[in-house]
Motif scaffolding. Sequence first.
Motif, PDB file in Angstrom:
ATOM      1  N   TYR A   1      -5.786 -11.103  -2.075  1.00  0.00           N
ATOM      2  CA  TYR A   1      -4.780 -12.074  -2.529  1.00  0.00           C
ATOM      3  C   TYR A   1      -4.096 -11.695  -3.825  1.00  0.00           C
ATOM      4  CZ  TYR A   1      -6.861 -14.853   1.156  1.00  0.00           C
ATOM      5  OH  TYR A   1      -7.309 -15.279   2.370  1.00  0.00           O
ATOM      6  N   SER A   2      -4.106 -10.410  -4.174  1.00  0.00           N
ATOM      7  CA  SER A   2      -3.434 -10.001  -5.398  1.00  0.00           C
ATOM      8  C   SER A   2      -2.575  -8.778  -5.079  1.00  0.00           C
ATOM      9  CB  SER A   2      -4.491  -9.667  -6.461  1.00  0.00           C
ATOM     10  OG  SER A   2      -3.882  -9.496  -7.717  1.00  0.00           O
ATOM     11  N   THR A   3      -1.449  -8.674  -5.767  1.00  0.00           N
ATOM     12  CA  THR A   3      -0.484  -7.605  -5.484  1.00  0.00           C
ATOM     13  C   THR A   3      -1.048  -6.227  -5.840  1.00  0.00           C
ATOM     14  OG1 THR A   3       1.301  -9.167  -5.818  1.00  0.00           O
ATOM     15  CG2 THR A   3       1.875  -6.846  -6.065  1.00  0.00           C
ATOM     16  N   GLY A   4      -0.680  -5.238  -5.070  1.00  0.00           N
ATOM     17  CA  GLY A   4      -1.108  -3.859  -5.354  1.00  0.00           C
ATOM     18  C   GLY A   4      -0.584  -3.388  -6.704  1.00  0.00           C
ATOM     19  N   LEU A   5      -1.287  -2.434  -7.291  1.00  0.00           N
ATOM     20  CA  LEU A   5      -0.837  -1.884  -8.576  1.00  0.00           C
ATOM     21  C   LEU A   5       0.544  -1.248  -8.437  1.00  0.00           C
ATOM     22  CD1 LEU A   5      -4.000  -0.021  -9.905  1.00  0.00           C
ATOM     23  CD2 LEU A   5      -2.858  -1.945 -11.016  1.00  0.00           C
ATOM     24  N   PRO A   6       1.334  -1.273  -9.504  1.00  0.00           N
ATOM     25  CA  PRO A   6       2.641  -0.612  -9.471  1.00  0.00           C
ATOM     26  C   PRO A   6       2.494   0.896  -9.221  1.00  0.00           C
ATOM     27  CG  PRO A   6       2.452  -2.025 -11.396  1.00  0.00           C
ATOM     28  CD  PRO A   6       1.085  -1.963 -10.772  1.00  0.00           C
ATOM     29  N   PRO A   7       3.465   1.496  -8.515  1.00  0.00           N
ATOM     30  CA  PRO A   7       3.407   2.933  -8.223  1.00  0.00           C
ATOM     31  C   PRO A   7       3.189   3.795  -9.468  1.00  0.00           C
ATOM     32  CG  PRO A   7       5.168   1.909  -6.961  1.00  0.00           C
ATOM     33  CD  PRO A   7       4.622   0.841  -7.865  1.00  0.00           C
ATOM     34  N   ALA A   8       3.853   3.482 -10.564  1.00  0.00           N
ATOM     35  CA  ALA A   8       3.729   4.317 -11.764  1.00  0.00           C
ATOM     36  C   ALA A   8       2.291   4.310 -12.275  1.00  0.00           C
ATOM     37  CB  ALA A   8       4.680   3.812 -12.860  1.00  0.00           C
ATOM     38  N   THR A   9       1.646   3.174 -12.184  1.00  0.00           N
ATOM     39  CA  THR A   9       0.271   3.048 -12.668  1.00  0.00           C
ATOM     40  C   THR A   9      -0.679   3.884 -11.815  1.00  0.00           C
ATOM     41  OG1 THR A   9       0.840   0.833 -13.401  1.00  0.00           O
ATOM     42  CG2 THR A   9      -1.491   1.320 -13.196  1.00  0.00           C
ATOM     43  N   VAL A  10      -0.446   3.865 -10.524  1.00  0.00           N
ATOM     44  CA  VAL A  10      -1.297   4.627  -9.606  1.00  0.00           C
ATOM     45  C   VAL A  10      -1.093   6.133  -9.817  1.00  0.00           C
ATOM     46  CG1 VAL A  10      -1.782   5.082  -7.164  1.00  0.00           C
ATOM     47  CG2 VAL A  10      -1.352   2.734  -7.946  1.00  0.00           C
ATOM     48  N   ALA A  11       0.148   6.545  -9.968  1.00  0.00           N
ATOM     49  CA  ALA A  11       0.439   7.969 -10.172  1.00  0.00           C
ATOM     50  C   ALA A  11      -0.127   8.451 -11.508  1.00  0.00           C
ATOM     51  CB  ALA A  11       1.951   8.211 -10.126  1.00  0.00           C
ATOM     52  N   ALA A  12      -0.040   7.609 -12.530  1.00  0.00           N
ATOM     53  CA  ALA A  12      -0.580   7.978 -13.845  1.00  0.00           C
ATOM     54  C   ALA A  12      -2.085   8.198 -13.743  1.00  0.00           C
ATOM     55  CB  ALA A  12      -0.262   6.890 -14.871  1.00  0.00           C
ATOM     56  N   ALA A  13      -2.768   7.299 -13.052  1.00  0.00           N
ATOM     57  CA  ALA A  13      -4.223   7.413 -12.936  1.00  0.00           C
ATOM     58  C   ALA A  13      -4.611   8.681 -12.171  1.00  0.00           C
ATOM     59  CB  ALA A  13      -4.799   6.175 -12.252  1.00  0.00           C
ATOM     60  N   THR A  14      -3.844   9.004 -11.146  1.00  0.00           N
ATOM     61  CA  THR A  14      -4.137  10.219 -10.366  1.00  0.00           C
ATOM     62  C   THR A  14      -3.998  11.462 -11.245  1.00  0.00           C
ATOM     63  OG1 THR A  14      -3.288   9.092  -8.419  1.00  0.00           O
ATOM     64  CG2 THR A  14      -3.538  11.481  -8.252  1.00  0.00           C
TER      65      THR A  14
ATOM     66  N   ASN B   1       0.834  -1.208   0.000  1.00  0.00           N
ATOM     67  CA  ASN B   1       0.000   0.000   0.000  1.00  0.00           C
ATOM     68  C   ASN B   1       0.871   1.261   0.000  1.00  0.00           C
ATOM     69  OD1 ASN B   1      -2.607   1.148   0.008  1.00  0.00           O
ATOM     70  ND2 ASN B   1      -2.405   1.611   2.189  1.00  0.00           N
ATOM     71  N   HIS B   2       1.576   1.479  -1.120  1.00  0.00           N
ATOM     72  CA  HIS B   2       2.488   2.625  -1.195  1.00  0.00           C
ATOM     73  C   HIS B   2       1.703   3.944  -1.081  1.00  0.00           C
ATOM     74  CE1 HIS B   2       1.263   2.798  -5.390  1.00  0.00           C
ATOM     75  NE2 HIS B   2       1.572   1.517  -5.494  1.00  0.00           N
ATOM     76  N   PRO B   3       2.413   5.039  -0.765  1.00  0.00           N
ATOM     77  CA  PRO B   3       1.718   6.294  -0.424  1.00  0.00           C
ATOM     78  C   PRO B   3       0.859   6.872  -1.554  1.00  0.00           C
ATOM     79  CG  PRO B   3       4.033   6.400   0.204  1.00  0.00           C
ATOM     80  CD  PRO B   3       3.871   5.140  -0.579  1.00  0.00           C
ATOM     81  N   LEU B   4       1.010   6.390  -2.784  1.00  0.00           N
ATOM     82  CA  LEU B   4       0.280   6.993  -3.897  1.00  0.00           C
ATOM     83  C   LEU B   4      -1.185   6.576  -3.952  1.00  0.00           C
ATOM     84  CD1 LEU B   4       3.142   6.533  -6.489  1.00  0.00           C
ATOM     85  CD2 LEU B   4       2.568   8.593  -5.201  1.00  0.00           C
ATOM     86  N   PHE B   5      -1.518   5.468  -3.295  1.00  0.00           N
ATOM     87  CA  PHE B   5      -2.918   5.014  -3.329  1.00  0.00           C
ATOM     88  C   PHE B   5      -3.872   6.019  -2.703  1.00  0.00           C
ATOM     89  CE2 PHE B   5      -1.221   0.674  -4.004  1.00  0.00           C
ATOM     90  CZ  PHE B   5      -2.058   0.286  -5.035  1.00  0.00           C
ATOM     91  N   ALA B   6      -3.443   6.654  -1.620  1.00  0.00           N
ATOM     92  CA  ALA B   6      -4.345   7.567  -0.906  1.00  0.00           C
ATOM     93  C   ALA B   6      -4.764   8.729  -1.802  1.00  0.00           C
ATOM     94  CB  ALA B   6      -3.668   8.085   0.359  1.00  0.00           C
TER      95      ALA B   6
END
Length: 383
Positions: free
Chosen positions: A268-281, A83-88
């Motif tokens: 049971y599945s890995t969180g999205l990669p940081p780059a993907t989360v930042a791109a969506a934001t 749960n890297h900081p970009l999810f929030a």
Amino acid sequence: MTALDHFAAQKLRDLEARQLRRRLIESARTDGIYVARNGRRLISFSCNDYLNLSHHPKVKEAAIGALERYGAGAGASRLVTGNHPLFAALESRLTSLKQTDAACVFGSGYLANAGIIPALVGKDDLVLIDELAHACLWAGARLARANVLAFRHNDMAHAAALLAEFRPQHANAIIATDGVFSMDGDLAPLPALATLARRHDAWLLVDDAHGLGVIGDGRGSRFAHDELPEVPLQMGTLSKAVGGYGGYLCASRTVTDLIENRARSFVYSTGLPPATVAAATAALDIIADDHDLVAKPLRNARRFTAAAGLPEAQSAIVPVVLRTAERALAASRRLEDEDFLVVAIRPPTVPEGTARLRLAFTAAHADADIDRLAELVHDRVLA
Ligand SMILES: *Cc1c(COP(=O)(O)O)cnc(C)c1O
């Protein structure tokens, strides 16, 4: 050949004989519009990148920055260390756009629906689903082992009759539908569905994959009707107008807390990669701010339907139903000869006898190209 290979070869021959065999074709997208395929450069009307944000400089810059800072992968499920900081930031953009208390981001839209429905209903419960709802809503309903009943497409009288007859025998009930239907481009009557849900004590789940960024001033299908319907479960994807990858559920905090505990595709599945989360934001910031941009895909789709003599588009998606797979494939090839990429859609993605061209309009399509395509569809495909 092993028995397994024989089995696979037989299945493939069968698909081939019915014109239903599919093949991967290498497709290089180096901007939001053109696709290089088979050595040709084609104008794509088959990408769901409605706002061309997959190649927007700010979106790419956000992804690169996140990759440099947090690395290529999340490292684990979000409940462990992923749960890297970009999810929030991403979840707060979603809640403000959708006007809900909370949001929960999944690995993809498919994973979201496969997880949400079984987390909320089980074998004593009912899932009432539009017959044309996306395959992953069906997958979630089946995984839940609930009693799954389909109502005829957008037929509120049928849905009401099924609820009246079957709702009383079940503990809980979900009504599931696409907000914008992925292969037809029409809208679900969400106000009427919300009324049915209230009357029959059911929970309305709307898959807004093709609404976000395109209708309701970019907020999605819930915001595209004269009244604002109550939709307690607003699901969607970050892979269409948002231009990247990932899925989400916007709902009350209590519901997303439960989902984060019980949806197996979340746990049971890995969180999205940081780059993907930042791109969506970054992409959601553009969607929230640029009202002219989000109006363009629908405007372009309507320019096309007017010019081609088709019913007015309700979303960025326009179907041209040609019935047989053979006709759809031939029409697609004819358009490809004119440098247009319009992929033929065949069963089982659409019902038997409704093979079609599915056109997806984006903000960056030029008027001249839209007009030329409309002329070809009118004169050469439908003639
Ligand atoms: C594409 C799509 C999905 C799946 O989303 P992904 O993020 O690509 O897995 C779900 N529902 C609908 C209606 C879709 O069109």
